[in-house]
Design a protein around this motif. Sequence first.
Motif, PDB file in Angstrom:
ATOM      1  N   TYR A 251     -11.110  -0.245 -13.529  1.00  0.00           N
ATOM      2  CA  TYR A 251     -10.946   0.166 -12.135  1.00  0.00           C
ATOM      3  C   TYR A 251      -9.502  -0.012 -11.680  1.00  0.00           C
ATOM      4  N   HIS A 252      -8.976   0.996 -10.979  1.00  0.00           N
ATOM      5  CA  HIS A 252      -7.734   0.789 -10.248  1.00  0.00           C
ATOM      6  C   HIS A 252      -8.044  -0.063  -9.026  1.00  0.00           C
ATOM      7  N   MET A 253      -7.171  -1.018  -8.731  1.00  0.00           N
ATOM      8  CA  MET A 253      -7.321  -1.833  -7.526  1.00  0.00           C
ATOM      9  C   MET A 253      -6.227  -1.438  -6.542  1.00  0.00           C
ATOM     10  N   VAL A 254      -6.637  -0.850  -5.416  1.00  0.00           N
ATOM     11  CA  VAL A 254      -5.706  -0.436  -4.376  1.00  0.00           C
ATOM     12  C   VAL A 254      -6.123  -1.106  -3.066  1.00  0.00           C
ATOM     13  N   PHE A 255      -5.341  -0.860  -2.006  1.00  0.00           N
ATOM     14  CA  PHE A 255      -5.542  -1.615  -0.771  1.00  0.00           C
ATOM     15  C   PHE A 255      -5.399  -0.719   0.449  1.00  0.00           C
ATOM     16  N   GLU A 256      -6.116  -1.089   1.524  1.00  0.00           N
ATOM     17  CA  GLU A 256      -6.018  -0.379   2.786  1.00  0.00           C
ATOM     18  C   GLU A 256      -6.140  -1.383   3.933  1.00  0.00           C
ATOM     19  N   ILE A 257      -5.700  -0.954   5.107  1.00  0.00           N
ATOM     20  CA  ILE A 257      -5.780  -1.791   6.299  1.00  0.00           C
ATOM     21  C   ILE A 257      -7.037  -1.450   7.079  1.00  0.00           C
ATOM     22  N   LYS A 258      -7.747  -2.491   7.522  1.00  0.00           N
ATOM     23  CA  LYS A 258      -8.898  -2.334   8.397  1.00  0.00           C
ATOM     24  C   LYS A 258      -8.752  -3.353   9.506  1.00  0.00           C
ATOM     25  N   GLY A 259      -8.350  -2.880  10.679  1.00  0.00           N
ATOM     26  CA  GLY A 259      -8.016  -3.798  11.759  1.00  0.00           C
ATOM     27  C   GLY A 259      -6.770  -4.570  11.398  1.00  0.00           C
ATOM     28  N   THR A 260      -6.896  -5.885  11.344  1.00  0.00           N
ATOM     29  CA  THR A 260      -5.754  -6.720  10.930  1.00  0.00           C
ATOM     30  C   THR A 260      -5.895  -7.215   9.492  1.00  0.00           C
ATOM     31  N   ASP A 261      -6.952  -6.782   8.827  1.00  0.00           N
ATOM     32  CA  ASP A 261      -7.227  -7.248   7.467  1.00  0.00           C
ATOM     33  C   ASP A 261      -6.739  -6.257   6.417  1.00  0.00           C
ATOM     34  N   THR A 262      -6.354  -6.792   5.262  1.00  0.00           N
ATOM     35  CA  THR A 262      -6.084  -5.960   4.084  1.00  0.00           C
ATOM     36  C   THR A 262      -7.325  -5.993   3.194  1.00  0.00           C
ATOM     37  N   ILE A 263      -7.821  -4.806   2.871  1.00  0.00           N
ATOM     38  CA  ILE A 263      -9.083  -4.659   2.149  1.00  0.00           C
ATOM     39  C   ILE A 263      -8.825  -4.143   0.739  1.00  0.00           C
ATOM     40  N   ILE A 264      -9.541  -4.707  -0.235  1.00  0.00           N
ATOM     41  CA  ILE A 264      -9.496  -4.210  -1.617  1.00  0.00           C
ATOM     42  C   ILE A 264     -10.384  -2.979  -1.735  1.00  0.00           C
ATOM     43  N   ARG A 265      -9.860  -1.960  -2.393  1.00  0.00           N
ATOM     44  CA  ARG A 265     -10.646  -0.796  -2.756  1.00  0.00           C
ATOM     45  C   ARG A 265     -10.532  -0.575  -4.267  1.00  0.00           C
ATOM     46  N   LEU A 266     -11.665  -0.458  -4.925  1.00  0.00           N
ATOM     47  CA  LEU A 266     -11.702  -0.183  -6.358  1.00  0.00           C
ATOM     48  C   LEU A 266     -12.097   1.273  -6.565  1.00  0.00           C
ATOM     49  N   ASN A 267     -11.455   1.925  -7.509  1.00  0.00           N
ATOM     50  CA  ASN A 267     -11.828   3.303  -7.814  1.00  0.00           C
ATOM     51  C   ASN A 267     -11.659   3.572  -9.303  1.00  0.00           C
TER      52      ASN A 267
END
Length: 384
Positions: free
Chosen positions: A270-286
């Motif tokens: 899995y690639h591990m990338v990141f996004e912002i949700k509110g004030t949090d940084t969230i892990i996204r796997l794809n």
Amino acid sequence: MNSSTTGNVTKSDNAYRVMVVDDSAVIRGLLTRILESDPNVSVVESVPNGEVAVKRLGSREIDVIVLDIEMPVMDGLTALPKLLEVKPSVQIIMASTLTRKNAEISLRAMRLGAADYIPKPTSSGALTKASDFKFELVEKVKALGQVARVGKKEPLPSDSAAPRKPKANLVAETPTSLYPNKQISLRKEAIQKPDLLAIGSSTGGPQALFDVLGNLGVISQPVVITQHMPATFTALLAEHISRVADMPSKEGEDGEVLKGGHIYLAPGGYHMVFEIKGTDTIIRLNQDPPENFCRPAVDPMLRSLSKIYGSRLLVLILTGMGSDGLRGSEVVTAAGGSVIAQDEQTSVVWGMPGAVATAGLCSSVIPVKEIASNVRQLVLRSAA
């Protein structure tokens, strides 16, 4: 040394010399055919166990050994230190079927001096059809063969690809052996106090990660890692990091919120990338297509982090073959972030760190033993 023909493949001058060690004659034959399909590789020894390998190594010129783990008479883990004692310059790739037990043994082997590992398909039929395995095996042998030759000052195969020309405006003019026509180019910009530490690594990476994270201590920033490894290995590597580091370590999970003082490792496959949700940084796997023949890959991780952290992102590029992390580091530095690379002398393969160092993207290029203290000074100082 003149070129020669093996089967239908004409061997280049000074082809890398390989020993294959496996108790299965069928597997040895298949591995030999895969390796011999490349003109820059020549299998000069094929033996059934570690004991024979140790005896033969003393009388043959060998650059790379592909070493099975489970064998009668003498297994791979027992043979490993004996082989390195006979010929310290030889590069050893551990090969095994992908089980948790064998992954654990492979990680131990790398701490004992093995350069890399490769998971074998579970059967000879699967091995014959596994195009990814074939590509990975050949490329690892050639990369490590180059390392062995550089260490022994031997010529490389005659048709090796020529390195690209260096960029202009060089600051530090230090020629490097794996990039003979390039020079290290350092950035002059001051590094801001980072809000996140990102690490990319591949061949030799586990030991480098243990060195860096084992000496880093506790920091308030999250640490995210992409290490080129299959799934079973990444889960075990996260456990091993937890044992040596002062911070908890785990594989990243899709939707997970990053926490300061925690270490997150990209899961194999899995690639591990990141996004912002509110004030949090969230892990996204794809499971987007591999980049640089890798999944997980460093480049997509760095691209996503650069959008979030900009100049407050600090990147470490550690030992590894290939150039994964180069394009991502270009995005990072364009956004004001900073990159530190491991130096050639302490890298198993100076591919990934060499690529960023000679592209003018690094603030510093330093030995692995100095990275932790360097990073700690940056992350603990008062905000810039």
